[in-house]
Design an enzyme around this catalytic site. Structure first.
Site, PDB file in Angstrom:
ATOM      1  N   LYS A  49       0.699  -1.123  -0.034  1.00 26.99           N
ATOM      2  CA  LYS A  49       0.037   0.022  -0.143  1.00 26.99           C
ATOM      3  C   LYS A  49       0.916   1.284   0.001  1.00 26.99           C
ATOM      4  O   LYS A  49       0.422   2.194  -0.578  1.00 26.99           O
ATOM      5  CB  LYS A  49      -0.990   0.130   1.023  1.00 26.99           C
ATOM      6  CG  LYS A  49      -0.409   0.200   2.563  1.00 26.99           C
ATOM      7  CD  LYS A  49      -1.344  -0.060   3.696  1.00 26.99           C
ATOM      8  CE  LYS A  49      -0.848   0.157   4.958  1.00 26.99           C
ATOM      9  NZ  LYS A  49       0.041   1.306   5.265  1.00 26.99           N
ATOM     10  N   THR A  50       1.918   1.326   0.901  1.00 26.23           N
ATOM     11  CA  THR A  50       2.953   2.449   0.651  1.00 26.23           C
ATOM     12  C   THR A  50       3.273   2.662  -0.696  1.00 26.23           C
ATOM     13  O   THR A  50       3.606   3.662  -1.152  1.00 26.23           O
ATOM     14  CB  THR A  50       4.038   2.484   1.669  1.00 26.23           C
ATOM     15  OG1 THR A  50       3.512   2.186   2.913  1.00 26.23           O
ATOM     16  CG2 THR A  50       4.867   3.646   1.682  1.00 26.23           C
ATOM     17  N   ASP A 232      -3.441   7.653   4.823  1.00 23.35           N
ATOM     18  CA  ASP A 232      -3.045   6.152   4.928  1.00 23.35           C
ATOM     19  C   ASP A 232      -3.665   5.850   6.144  1.00 23.35           C
ATOM     20  O   ASP A 232      -4.092   6.457   7.186  1.00 23.35           O
ATOM     21  CB  ASP A 232      -1.523   6.150   4.841  1.00 23.35           C
ATOM     22  CG  ASP A 232      -1.058   4.479   4.989  1.00 23.35           C
ATOM     23  OD1 ASP A 232      -2.074   3.656   4.530  1.00 23.35           O
ATOM     24  OD2 ASP A 232       0.050   4.151   5.309  1.00 23.35           O
ATOM     25  N   GLU A 233      -3.928   4.418   6.552  1.00 22.35           N
ATOM     26  CA  GLU A 233      -4.324   3.926   7.860  1.00 22.35           C
ATOM     27  C   GLU A 233      -5.853   4.396   7.863  1.00 22.35           C
ATOM     28  O   GLU A 233      -5.998   4.847   9.092  1.00 22.35           O
ATOM     29  CB  GLU A 233      -3.361   4.046   8.740  1.00 22.35           C
ATOM     30  CG  GLU A 233      -2.067   3.300   8.647  1.00 22.35           C
ATOM     31  CD  GLU A 233      -1.897   1.693   8.543  1.00 22.35           C
ATOM     32  OE1 GLU A 233      -3.086   1.246   8.461  1.00 22.35           O
ATOM     33  OE2 GLU A 233      -0.837   1.317   8.032  1.00 22.35           O
ATOM     34  N   GLN A 263      -7.432  -4.453  10.161  1.00 22.74           N
ATOM     35  CA  GLN A 263      -6.513  -3.947  10.793  1.00 22.74           C
ATOM     36  C   GLN A 263      -6.556  -2.788  11.809  1.00 22.74           C
ATOM     37  O   GLN A 263      -5.842  -2.110  12.134  1.00 22.74           O
ATOM     38  CB  GLN A 263      -5.109  -3.821   9.949  1.00 22.74           C
ATOM     39  CG  GLN A 263      -4.789  -5.023   9.413  1.00 22.74           C
ATOM     40  CD  GLN A 263      -3.507  -4.723   8.251  1.00 22.74           C
ATOM     41  OE1 GLN A 263      -2.361  -4.627   8.763  1.00 22.74           O
ATOM     42  NE2 GLN A 263      -3.587  -4.616   6.942  1.00 22.74           N
ATOM     43  N   ARG A 615       2.507  -9.835  10.588  1.00 25.06           N
ATOM     44  CA  ARG A 615       3.980  -9.143  10.587  1.00 25.06           C
ATOM     45  C   ARG A 615       4.996 -10.087   9.983  1.00 25.06           C
ATOM     46  O   ARG A 615       5.914 -10.007   9.783  1.00 25.06           O
ATOM     47  CB  ARG A 615       4.163  -8.569  11.936  1.00 25.06           C
ATOM     48  CG  ARG A 615       3.236  -7.687  12.542  1.00 25.06           C
ATOM     49  CD  ARG A 615       2.973  -6.543  11.609  1.00 25.06           C
ATOM     50  NE  ARG A 615       1.617  -6.624  11.009  1.00 25.06           N
ATOM     51  CZ  ARG A 615       1.235  -5.931   9.902  1.00 25.06           C
ATOM     52  NH1 ARG A 615       1.828  -5.181   9.409  1.00 25.06           N
ATOM     53  NH2 ARG A 615       0.099  -6.299   9.464  1.00 25.06           N
TER      54      ARG A 615
END
Length: 773
Positions: A49-50, A232-233, A263, A615
């Site tokens: 996504k980044t 973002d997020e 998330q 993770r």
């Protein structure tokens, strides 16, 4: 402003675009190429996504959008820094504003401070400073707190601010004694903050949201300035952030929100999952793109995570997949106790490092609460394994650092009473308690800041001349230091530690701890020097202080050091490691006991486990123990209900030294006494909050406190079946062994892990199904 596509014959632009889009999958490419209109990017873990966000910024720039028209917001300084670095690599020389929400709020408030009653040089109070202010308010106003701690009261105020409820608008609830206390403390606390020209973290968002609502011309100007907003997020945004984003996307609705409902793990901080779930309703004609390919984890790890999160109801379904290898099976290990668990993990890491198979930085150890780290720290030290703890503001919270920075705060903002109180006698100047009480009474009587009152110390009634002289000397010191305020930050801090006598006191001390404190303030000088070099004189003391105030949880994590990383699951968000150990996968810890009878909280705990699992890149170990010492007590542990929701049949049961060759579902004996576990690091569960349907609304809508249904509805007797896993608020986790009767007479015999066998009449019981429903 709609941008025209490049001309078909413009070979140079087309070549640049082709290069930008290479190595992107179809979904990523579609998200990058989107220009005008609202966009929701549902990005699964490890889906790049980044990369998508930064490539999308580069594409906008290539389409002729000015860098000044683009605003990118995220939640941590590390994430913002990484985004800036990538944008610079993709579009050299283009200065796009990439920031955290709180830093963005601070900058807007500096531009429009007068509109919210602040001075431009306002101070941002960290948690300890805001707590001190709160305690001073309670003492000065003689407010009865009904034995509630300052932390509980602060949590209530924070919850109100996150809902955009101001001190004037707050209304206590008859069912909540705490809210009655908050209703008295909140207005006085907020008044003290404004008098000191200070804000707490929540104010950085509350003030901006109210600023945009109450000043249509400011809102319109900012909306026009930032025509393309990327966040973002998005699943972690709270009410205030939602309103800010709506306000900036009314005239130019080019909001691109990237996030993943699976998330969302910060509900206890005020994050509202509905913000992302309702995006299409909030932004008509929104385009939705799903990033479902995972580039991080093995198939085995991703399959376990996907199966687990599939038990949540409040989500947007995604078909996660990866082209990575199957990888090693997840290890599921049951140990005798937490020492065996910690020693086994430390030994595994030590062996991998010594064999050359792995380096220390490949490993991360996650836990639900910080208190679980102690045995792990001891074991790693015993095995000589280097490690680092992620603790957030640890460096800037050290006493000597806060002392020195408090001088800087007072120089920058003479109204800052908290900074005055911290510096006036540090180092000791013989200014006694009675002198400070007299000064405080005088300041309170005339509504003046303490520093201003100290300037009039000779006029304070009942204050001895000697005491007044000492206060005058301190004022003269601050005035002398203020003369350096416009210079490099290293020079300012150097003057503070020298002129104040702080350095000399530490040099003259024979205490070994003072030698360590001296080294720390020297490190602060180095930090200031690096700041000056980074900004080449374009940023000064105010900006440096802002950076120290707005430190995020992972900002002190050294990702380039060869050390094992220890952190809570909440801190692990956004990171990745080749090997992950997730400890204490036990009922009452993960999921936390507070979530046992609340569906929304249980789903958030499941999301937290999902984040921890995803993770891991190559290897993952889940562990639990038979006996765990916690807060001075030893108790039997119970396997987490989340383990029942994962494909444990695919997992490998490793029985190393100290582990037990037992089935994790083995029924443990009932301990002598049942203890209730309390998470010492967790904030009180937030009260249910309403949904806000639009950003620029009436005050009545902003202050609506109608509660949402949050608790689990009572289960019907017909909802239960044989061998079903169930949960009881008193007895804990269990399994149905037999059923009899029907309707209101239907009863179940349940074997509880801790309480043994119980016969329960289902119509009159709070029993809830956990699995197989």
């Amino acid at each position: 402003m709609a941008c025209s596509p490049p001309a078909a014959d413009d070979h140079q632009l087309q070549t640049a675009l082709d290069k930008l889009l290479e190595n992107l999958n179809d979904a990523q490419r579609e998200a990058v190429l989107h220009v005008d209109g609202p966009l929701l990017i549902l990005a699964g873990p490890g889906s790049g996504k980044t990369r998508v966000v930064t490539h999308r910024i580069a594409h906008l720039l290539s389409r002729g959008v000015y860098a000044s028209q683009i605003l990118a917001l995220t939640f941590t300084n590390k994430a913002a820094q990484e985004m800036r670095r990538r944008v610079e690599n993709l579009a050299p020389g283009q200065r796009v504003w990439v920031s955290t929400f709180h830093r963005f709020g601070a900058r807007l408030l500096r531009e429009h401070a007068d509109l919210v009653g602040l001075g431009q040089s306002f101070t941002i109070y960290d948690t300890s400073d805001s707590r001190q202010t709160l305690k001073r308010v309670i003492e000065a106003e003689k407010i009865p707190t009904m034995h509630y701690t300052a932390d509980r009261i602060a949590s209530g105020i924070s919850s109100a601010k996150n809902k955009l409820i101001t001190a004037d608008e707050y209304q206590p609830r008859s069912s909540s004694p705490l809210s009655s206390v908050v209703a008295r403390v909140y207005p006085a606390y907020q008044q003290r903050l404004l008098a000191s020209s200070a804000v707490d973290f929540d104010d950085l968002l509350l003030h901006v949201a109210k600023l945009l609502k109450d000043n249509p011309e400011v809102r319109a100007e900012l909306d026009s300035r930032f025509r393309y907003v990327l966040v973002d997020e998005y699943q972690d945004t709270n009410r205030a952030q939602y309103v800010i984003l709506r306000a900036l996307s009314l005239d130019y609705p080019n909001l691109a929100a990237t996030g993943d409902p699976d998330q969302s793990i910060y509900g206890w901080r005020g994050a509202d999952l509905n913000n992302i779930l309702d995006f299409e309703q909030d932004y008509g004609q929104a385009k939705v793109i799903r990033l479902e390919q995972n580039y991080r984890s093995t198939k085995a790890i991703l399959r376990a995570a996907d199966t687990l999160i599939g038990h949540n109801q409040r989500r947007k379904k995604k078909a996660l997949f990866t082209e990575n290898d199957e990888g090693q099976p997840i290890r599921l290990v049951t140990y005798a106790d937490q020492d065996a668990e910690a020693n086994s993990i430390a030994r595994q890491i030590q062996d991998a490092i010594e064999s050359g198979e792995r380096k220390a930085s490949d490993f991360a150890i996650f836990y639900r609460i910080n208190a679980l780290s102690r045995s792990i720290e001891r074991a790693l030290r015993a095995h000589r394994v280097p490690f680092q703890m992620v603790r957030g503001q640890e460096f800037y919270q050290r006493k000597e650092i806060k002392d020195v920075l408090a001088y800087c705060q007072l120089i920058n903002n003479p109204k800052d009473d908290v900074a005055f109180e911290r510096t006036v006698n540090s180092p000791t100047r013989g200014i006694g308690k009675k002198t400070l009480e007299a000064l405080g009474d005088h300041a309170y009587r005339y509504g003046a800041p303490l520093l201003e009152a100290a300037r009039e110390s000779g006029l304070i009634e009942g204050l001895a001349k000697r005491s007044a002289a000492k206060l005058s000397q301190f004022v003269a010191l601050i005035d002398k230091l203020t003369a350096h305020a416009g210079g490099p930050v290293e020079e300012v801090i150097g003057s503070v530690i020298s002129e104040s006598g702080y350095r000399q006191r530490l040099v003259d001390s024979d205490d070994e701890e003072d030698a360590s404190r001296l080294a720390n303030i020297e490190e602060l000088l180095t930090d200031a020097r690096q700041f000056d070099e980074e900004f080449e004189g374009e940023a000064g003391l105010e900006e440096y202080l802002e950076r120290t105030w707005l430190v995020n949880e992972t900002d002190n994590w050294e990702d380039d050091s060869d050390k094992v990383t220890l952190m809570t699951l909440h801190a692990a968000k956004g990171l990745e490691f080749p090997v992950v150990f997730l400890v204490a996968v036990e009922d009452g810890i993960l999921p936390h006991e507070r979530s046992s009878m609340d569906t929304q909280q249980l789903e958030e705990e499941r999301r937290l486990a999902f984040v921890g699992i995803t993770r891991a890149e190559a290897e993952l170990q889940l562990s639990l123990v038979r006996l765990r010492d916690f807060r001075g007590q030893r108790r039997m542990a119970v396997p987490s209900s989340f383990l029942m929701e994962m494909p444990t049949h695919e997992m490998q049961s490793d029985h190393g030294s100290g582990s037990l060759e037992v089935d994790p579902w083995e029924q443990f004996d009932l301990p002598p006494e049942e203890e209730v576990w309390v998470d010492p690091n967790a904030a009180p569960a937030p009260e249910p909050e309403p949904r806000i349907s639009a950003a620029i609304t009436t005050a009545a809508e902003l202050t609506d406190q109608t509660p949402r249904p949050a608790t689990t509805p009572k289960a019907s007797p017909d909802d239960f079946s044989l061998d079903m896993t169930v949960r009881h608020p008193e007895y804990g986790l269990g399994k149905i062994k037999s059923l009899s009767g029907s309707g209101k007479r239907r009863a179940a015999t349940v074997e509880f892990a801790l309480a043994g066998e119980r016969r329960i009449v289902l119509a009159h019981s709070p029993l809830q199904p956990v699995g197989n429903r």
